[in-house]
Design a protein around this motif. Structure first.
Motif, PDB file in Angstrom:
ATOM      1  N   THR A 804       0.832  -1.212   0.000  1.00 41.70           N
ATOM      2  CA  THR A 804       0.000   0.000   0.000  1.00 41.70           C
ATOM      3  C   THR A 804       0.866   1.261   0.000  1.00 41.70           C
ATOM      4  O   THR A 804       0.605   2.214  -0.740  1.00 41.70           O
ATOM      5  N   ALA A 805       1.911   1.265   0.831  1.00 36.00           N
ATOM      6  CA  ALA A 805       2.790   2.437   0.900  1.00 36.00           C
ATOM      7  C   ALA A 805       3.516   2.651  -0.417  1.00 36.00           C
ATOM      8  O   ALA A 805       3.651   3.785  -0.888  1.00 36.00           O
ATOM      9  N   ASP A 806       3.995   1.578  -1.034  1.00 33.47           N
ATOM     10  CA  ASP A 806       4.684   1.710  -2.323  1.00 33.47           C
ATOM     11  C   ASP A 806       3.761   2.262  -3.395  1.00 33.47           C
ATOM     12  O   ASP A 806       4.187   3.036  -4.267  1.00 33.47           O
ATOM     13  N   SER A 807       2.488   1.900  -3.324  1.00 35.70           N
ATOM     14  CA  SER A 807       1.551   2.343  -4.372  1.00 35.70           C
ATOM     15  C   SER A 807       1.322   3.842  -4.344  1.00 35.70           C
ATOM     16  O   SER A 807       0.971   4.440  -5.360  1.00 35.70           O
ATOM     17  N   CYS A 808       1.519   4.470  -3.169  1.00 35.71           N
ATOM     18  CA  CYS A 808       1.301   5.921  -3.075  1.00 35.71           C
ATOM     19  C   CYS A 808       2.587   6.683  -2.802  1.00 35.71           C
ATOM     20  O   CYS A 808       2.560   7.889  -2.551  1.00 35.71           O
ATOM     21  N   GLY A 809       3.725   5.987  -2.846  1.00 36.78           N
ATOM     22  CA  GLY A 809       5.013   6.663  -2.692  1.00 36.78           C
ATOM     23  C   GLY A 809       5.342   7.087  -1.280  1.00 36.78           C
ATOM     24  O   GLY A 809       6.172   7.979  -1.079  1.00 36.78           O
ATOM     25  N   HIS A 810       4.733   6.457  -0.268  1.00 33.82           N
ATOM     26  CA  HIS A 810       4.978   6.823   1.131  1.00 33.82           C
ATOM     27  C   HIS A 810       6.172   6.015   1.644  1.00 33.82           C
ATOM     28  O   HIS A 810       6.023   5.001   2.329  1.00 33.82           O
ATOM     29  N   ASP A 811       7.372   6.484   1.339  1.00 30.46           N
ATOM     30  CA  ASP A 811       8.582   5.728   1.657  1.00 30.46           C
ATOM     31  C   ASP A 811       8.734   5.479   3.150  1.00 30.46           C
ATOM     32  O   ASP A 811       9.232   4.420   3.555  1.00 30.46           O
ATOM     33  N   TRP A 812       8.356   6.439   3.981  1.00 26.53           N
ATOM     34  CA  TRP A 812       8.545   6.252   5.423  1.00 26.53           C
ATOM     35  C   TRP A 812       7.721   5.087   5.933  1.00 26.53           C
ATOM     36  O   TRP A 812       8.214   4.254   6.696  1.00 26.53           O
ATOM     37  N   ALA A 813       6.451   5.021   5.530  1.00 23.36           N
ATOM     38  CA  ALA A 813       5.605   3.917   5.985  1.00 23.36           C
ATOM     39  C   ALA A 813       6.108   2.588   5.440  1.00 23.36           C
ATOM     40  O   ALA A 813       6.111   1.574   6.144  1.00 23.36           O
ATOM     41  N   ALA A 814       6.539   2.587   4.173  1.00 23.23           N
ATOM     42  CA  ALA A 814       7.073   1.353   3.596  1.00 23.23           C
ATOM     43  C   ALA A 814       8.319   0.907   4.351  1.00 23.23           C
ATOM     44  O   ALA A 814       8.488  -0.287   4.673  1.00 23.23           O
ATOM     45  N   ALA A 839      17.999  -4.727   2.201  1.00 23.09           N
ATOM     46  CA  ALA A 839      18.480  -4.181   0.929  1.00 23.09           C
ATOM     47  C   ALA A 839      17.449  -3.242   0.313  1.00 23.09           C
ATOM     48  O   ALA A 839      17.782  -2.186  -0.227  1.00 23.09           O
ATOM     49  N   GLY A 840      16.171  -3.625   0.393  1.00 26.74           N
ATOM     50  CA  GLY A 840      15.125  -2.763  -0.153  1.00 26.74           C
ATOM     51  C   GLY A 840      14.962  -1.472   0.615  1.00 26.74           C
ATOM     52  O   GLY A 840      14.727  -0.412   0.038  1.00 26.74           O
ATOM     53  N   ILE A 841      15.118  -1.532   1.940  1.00 29.72           N
ATOM     54  CA  ILE A 841      14.985  -0.324   2.754  1.00 29.72           C
ATOM     55  C   ILE A 841      16.106   0.657   2.438  1.00 29.72           C
ATOM     56  O   ILE A 841      15.897   1.872   2.356  1.00 29.72           O
ATOM     57  N   LEU A 842      17.324   0.150   2.229  1.00 37.36           N
ATOM     58  CA  LEU A 842      18.462   1.023   1.940  1.00 37.36           C
ATOM     59  C   LEU A 842      18.231   1.856   0.695  1.00 37.36           C
ATOM     60  O   LEU A 842      18.608   3.026   0.631  1.00 37.36           O
ATOM     61  N   ASN A 843      17.617   1.260  -0.319  1.00 39.80           N
ATOM     62  CA  ASN A 843      17.368   2.005  -1.562  1.00 39.80           C
ATOM     63  C   ASN A 843      16.495   3.228  -1.300  1.00 39.80           C
ATOM     64  O   ASN A 843      16.729   4.307  -1.851  1.00 39.80           O
ATOM     65  N   ALA A 844      15.467   3.069  -0.445  1.00 38.86           N
ATOM     66  CA  ALA A 844      14.589   4.202  -0.148  1.00 38.86           C
ATOM     67  C   ALA A 844      15.306   5.247   0.705  1.00 38.86           C
ATOM     68  O   ALA A 844      15.128   6.454   0.521  1.00 38.86           O
ATOM     69  N   LEU A 845      16.154   4.797   1.643  1.00 36.17           N
ATOM     70  CA  LEU A 845      16.847   5.740   2.508  1.00 36.17           C
ATOM     71  C   LEU A 845      17.793   6.633   1.728  1.00 36.17           C
ATOM     72  O   LEU A 845      18.082   7.763   2.140  1.00 36.17           O
ATOM     73  N   ASP A 846      18.314   6.157   0.609  1.00 33.86           N
ATOM     74  CA  ASP A 846      19.209   6.973  -0.208  1.00 33.86           C
ATOM     75  C   ASP A 846      18.528   8.248  -0.674  1.00 33.86           C
ATOM     76  O   ASP A 846      19.173   9.265  -0.899  1.00 33.86           O
ATOM     77  N   ARG A 847      17.201   8.208  -0.836  1.00 35.23           N
ATOM     78  CA  ARG A 847      16.484   9.387  -1.317  1.00 35.23           C
ATOM     79  C   ARG A 847      16.239  10.405  -0.203  1.00 35.23           C
ATOM     80  O   ARG A 847      16.018  11.576  -0.473  1.00 35.23           O
ATOM     81  N   LYS A 930      30.628   5.018   5.474  1.00 35.28           N
ATOM     82  CA  LYS A 930      31.401   3.781   5.368  1.00 35.28           C
ATOM     83  C   LYS A 930      30.646   2.599   5.967  1.00 35.28           C
ATOM     84  O   LYS A 930      30.753   1.467   5.479  1.00 35.28           O
ATOM     85  N   LEU A 931      29.883   2.854   7.035  1.00 33.93           N
ATOM     86  CA  LEU A 931      29.042   1.790   7.585  1.00 33.93           C
ATOM     87  C   LEU A 931      28.020   1.319   6.544  1.00 33.93           C
ATOM     88  O   LEU A 931      27.785   0.116   6.382  1.00 33.93           O
ATOM     89  N   THR A 932      27.410   2.289   5.868  1.00 37.95           N
ATOM     90  CA  THR A 932      26.431   1.939   4.834  1.00 37.95           C
ATOM     91  C   THR A 932      27.093   1.151   3.711  1.00 37.95           C
ATOM     92  O   THR A 932      26.536   0.152   3.225  1.00 37.95           O
ATOM     93  N   THR A 933      28.275   1.592   3.294  1.00 37.70           N
ATOM     94  CA  THR A 933      29.002   0.875   2.244  1.00 37.70           C
ATOM     95  C   THR A 933      29.310  -0.554   2.673  1.00 37.70           C
ATOM     96  O   THR A 933      29.184  -1.504   1.878  1.00 37.70           O
TER      97      THR A 933
END
Length: 943
Positions: A804-814, A839-847, A930-933
């Motif tokens: 549901t969150a992905d469908s409306c772009g609500h990255d925080w809830a996702a 891995a999926g959460i990291l992609n959203a956090l980059d934004r 560096k931790l993220t890397t």
């Protein structure tokens, strides 16, 4: 909305009635589904006219209902234009509104462009731009209620058009883009990105001479119309064209390495490989005559931990402090600049310093010293004089508790802290460095051609200005229209007026005020009026803001004149351009603003601030969240000024409305103590506010209290918020409050039927019709199921929340739901699945660049690594999380008291104690980047 207001049913236009009736619909559309009180509708639609009666408004509403729902049976409740509490709301699917579809498509196109996919970017952005039929809200040009929203949409439109042309260039269709870009810069010559794209398209089309001609034209237009030089991006591009830099060559097929989605097409990646240390601004002009001063201050900083630069306004204290700080090499982090000029509340001093040095949750000296005690840094406190007592007390506490801290302060008087070294910054030598400063600044003006008489008179002129750098620069700016002799003669005539001024002021201060007063008298009436009114801004502002708050149309001519006359500065590299008054000039202008005009201007400023906050609030739970959070951060000084002026005027209702609109910004960015402070004052000032206003504000208090570690207060406030929202008929706020009652109630130990409450919250969120709210409700319900031990149910509900969150772009809830799903996988012992989710959460956090969310993710990922047999790497991550968390004032174990300690124990118990200590010590040396890397590399190996 993207043109004249128009509604369609089954592809056919609907008659919306006359202008006022359409204006009512526009007000409800701008509200984005929120309830708007009848009083507010009337005041906005009938602005400047006698207010209508409730009967007239109801008649218009009835006609709109018949037009929008022609098949609704008589007596049946309306489904679109509904009555809620004391007002009305328009309940329609956002996808049915062209402006919402456009914003989502524009954001998707920008993501495709930034992701190196220019083909899809062109398709999506073309689809977005085709939705436009004319200027936004074209029917209501000049109407106050539509101005901010129309300006926002027009700015998004311009950016989307530029993005589409950037994608076209990245596809190799350089020549095809040239024609459109030439038309674009002709229509909008002050948007520098259009010039950047035109130059790049010409260069890649083999037209280097034309590219250089375009650069010259851009430079001339900016100078003629705004009196400024091009920003860094255009200057870098000009150098690259001249050098035929290979980075300007077309990118290879499918490559994102040289795309032009960012502000400058010369740079291959918008993100630096290593984040810069400190926050000092880049010097834009050379510093003259301060070599000995820098060396002297440097020597004092070596011997003393507190050095204060004193002297009159405009003497150059800030610039000397910055240049000295840049030369320091003994700090392991920093130097950090804290600008205090825009701060008016002493109680916010710790929070302001904390935000500047990366501790956004700090609200006291104890909070700051707990974090800074382990750091070695130089802190530059600029403009302390108006907060002298607060700065003195706080600086003394920090220095006594933080052995690695040094402070370089600027103030018009010494702080008076034990062990302080005071250095007086003196004026420049009029015969030497003062004259050289005048010649350099005047030479930058294309119209200045001095003769020998002019050059001979410069030292005398600088002596008349007492060698104050600001006064010299203001005088040099007049060489646009006057000779040096004319300037010198004018100054002599005007200095005599203030010779007999207050004797307790130093002569240099009186001379500086004379210089400002003289420049002020040279202004035309409309320029002077705008200069006075711009003083209500606490920090920077753009052209639209200047027009709204200044109350002048058109605003560009007088603002351009103020820029040319050096009374308003331009913030380099900003697009759209932003402007700022130097603090000394701002104070002078504010003093000249009469009380009645000040009250009216502050009222316009508050209205503009509220419109900005409410406009951004509508998108904070969608795909535009990252951009909007950045915009709100930039405008934070204005929010503070609006709160202060509203409370001073006794307008507590306004403060509650503004706090309700800023709640999610405060929550995401960690401004907890500040938000709670403003809301406490607002509730005290408005004990009888309407339920609709109280409910939204109470929701803010609830969420911020939860983050502050006060679940009982959070629960009490969220229960009141639901009651007040229900009384007002505000279904969205009512549902939002219900969503978090079970969560806060469990944490507070309240006797609540949490599962039943969570189920009813999901149902109420669905009735409210907001997908982002449904996603949050499901996230809370799934998290609760996990806490109660029902892991299969938790996994299913959390998966639905993420979808549901992905469908409306609500990255925080996702991300929050995915984080809970990570924990659920760890509960089952499935570390591999938990790492896949990470891995999926990291992609959203980059934004979003959310530090605290990244730390809790790494913390939980360390537990998952233990479950997959990688305890050594988990210990390194734990050490890094501990160290970075200490630096920013955040602990995952304290924020998440149920799971945080358990995760830390799992890592600690998986290794012998000496091995654990060795590995965590290694992790403490790593930065967050560096931790993220490291985590990314571990996730890549697992995949």
């Amino acid at each position: 909305m993207l043109g004249p207001l128009r509604a369609e049913l089954a592809g056919r236009a609907v008659g919306l009635g006359g202008l006022r009736q359409r204006a009512i619909l526009a007000v409800l559309l701008i509200a984005g589904g929120r309830m708007v009180s009848a009083e507010r509708i009337t005041s906005q639609v009938w602005e400047g006219s006698p207010p209508s009666s409730p009967t007239t408004l109801h008649a218009y509403i009835s006609q709109l209902r018949r037009a929008l729902e022609p098949e609704r049976p008589a007596g049946a409740p309306a489904r679109l234009l509904v009555r809620e509490g004391t007002g009305y709301a328009l309940r329609t699917d956002p996808s049915a509104i062209d402006a919402e579809r456009f914003a989502d498509l524009a954001a998707a196109g920008r993501r495709a462009l930034d992701g190196g996919r220019p083909g899809p970017a062109v398709e999506v952005l073309t689809e977005a731009l085709e939705l436009w039929r004319g200027p936004a809200y074209a029917d209501f040009d000049g109407a106050g209620f539509a101005f901010t929203e129309a300006a926002r949409l027009e700015d998004l439109r311009a950016a989307a058009y530029e993005d589409r042309l950037a994608a076209t260039i990245n596809l190799g269709r350089h020549a095809a883009a040239v024609g459109e870009l030439e038309a674009l810069v002709a229509e909008q010559p002050l948007r520098e990105r259009g010039w950047e794209l035109l130059v790049l398209a010409l260069y890649r089309s083999g037209r280097q001479a034309d590219a250089m001609a375009a650069l010259r034209t851009a430079r001339r237009r900016l100078a003629d119309e705004l009196g400024i030089d091009p920003g860094p991006a255009l200057c870098d591009l000009e150098s690259a064209v001249l050098a035929q830099d290979p980075r300007l060559d077309p990118p290879p097929a499918r490559s994102a390495g040289a795309h032009v989605g960012g502000a400058t097409p010369v740079v291959s990646d918008n993100r630096p490989a290593t984040a810069p240390v400190g926050n000092l601004p880049i010097a834009l002009t050379s510093l003259l005559g301060r070599t000995d001063d820098i060396a002297a201050v440097e020597r004092l900083l070596t011997e003393y931990r507190l050095v204060t630069l004193t002297g009159p306004g405009g003497v150059g204290k800030t610039r000397l402090a910055l240049e000295t700080a840049r030369a320091r090499t003994d700090s392991t982090d920093g130097p950090w600049l804290v600008e205090l000029a825009g701060l008016t509340s002493p109680e916010l001093l710790p929070a302001t310093i904390g935000t500047a040095v990366g501790i956004p949750g700090a609200s006291s000296a104890e909070d700051l010293s707990a974090v800074l005690a382990g750091r070695r840094l130089l802190l530059v406190l600029d403009n302390c004089e108006h907060l002298l007592d607060a700065v003195t007390t706080l600086t003394g506490v920090l220095l006594s508790r933080c052995g690695g801290l040094r402070v370089l302060a600027t103030s018009r008087e010494a702080l008076g802290v034990e062990g302080e070294a005071v250095y007086e910054v003196r004026p420049l030598d009029p015969d030497g460095d003062g004259a050289e400063l005048f010649r350099e600044r005047a030479a930058a003006l294309s119209t200045w051609s001095p003769d020998m008489d002019d050059l001979d008179r410069i030292p005398g002129l600088c002596a008349g200005l007492d060698g104050i750098p600001l006064a010299i620069e203001l005088a040099a700016a007049q060489c646009r229209m006057l000779s040096v002799g004319q300037i010198a003669d004018a100054l002599e005539n005007r200095f005599g007026i203030l010779v007999g001024g207050p004797v307790d002021l130093p002569a240099r201060h009186r001379a500086l005020e004379s210089t400002i007063a003289w420049s002020h008298r040279l202004l035309e009436p409309e320029e002077r009026r705008l200069f006075h009114r711009l003083s209500v801004f606490a920090a920077g502002f753009d052209l639209d803001a200047a027009g709204v708050v200044g109350g002048q149309t058109p605003v560009l001519p007088p603002l351009s004149a103020l820029v040319r006359k050096s009374l308003v500065g331009v913030e380099p590299g900003t697009a759209p351009r932003r402007y700022r008054l130097l603090e000394t000039l701002r104070q002078y202008a504010l003093r000249e603003l009469d009380l009645d005009d000040l009250a009216r201007t502050q009222q316009r400023h508050r209205a503009w601030v509220l419109a900005q906050a409410e406009s951004a609030e509508r998108g904070l739970h969608g795909p535009q969240a990252a951009v909007l959070l950045g915009r709100l951060t930039r405008e934070q000084p204005e929010f503070r000024a609006a709160f202060a002026s509203a409370l001073a005027a006794g307008d507590g209702d306004y403060a509650l409305r503004l706090g309700g609109a800023l709640y999610w910004f405060w929550y995401r960015m960690g401004h907890i103590a500040e938000g709670l402070s403003w809301m406490s004052k607002a509730f005290a000032a408005a004990p009888h506010a309407e339920p609709a206003v109280r409910g939204r504000a109470r929701l803010a208090v609830s969420g911020l209290s939860y983050l502050a570690g006060n679940p009982a207060q959070a629960y009490e406030s969220v229960v009141l918020a639901e009651q007040e929202a229900r009384e007002a008929g505000d279904l969205v706020v009512e549902a939002s409050a219900r969503v978090y009652q079970s969560h806060f109630g469990v944490f507070a130990g309240m006797p609540v039927d949490a599962p039943a409450l969570a189920r009813s919250a999901v149902e109420l969120a669905r009735r409210a019709g907001e997908d982002w709210l449904v996603a949050e409700a499901l996230m809370v319900q799934g998290t609760l199921a996990r806490v109660l031990g029902d892991l299969p149910t938790a996994a299913a509900i959390l998966a639905e929340a993420i979808t549901t969150a992905d469908s409306c772009g609500h990255d925080w809830a996702a991300g929050s739901a995915a984080w809970a799903a990570m924990k659920t996988a760890c509960d089952r012992g499935d570390g591999r699945r938990a790492l896949e989710i990470a891995a999926g959460i990291l992609n959203a956090l980059d934004r979003h660049q959310d530090v605290t969310s990244r730390l809790v993710l790494i913390h939980t990922a360390a537990h998952a690594l233990v479950l997959t047999g990688q305890a050594e790497q988990a210990a390194v991550l734990m050490g890094g999380v501990e160290a970075v968390g200490r630096r920013v004032g955040f602990s995952p174990e304290l924020m998440d008291p149920r799971d945080g300690p358990r995760e830390a124990a799992a890592v600690r118990e998986a290794l012998p104690q000496d091995e654990y200590e060795r590995l965590t010590a290694r992790g403490r040396e790593l930065s967050l980047a560096k931790l993220t890397t490291l985590l990314v590399s571990l996730l890549t190996i697992r995949s």
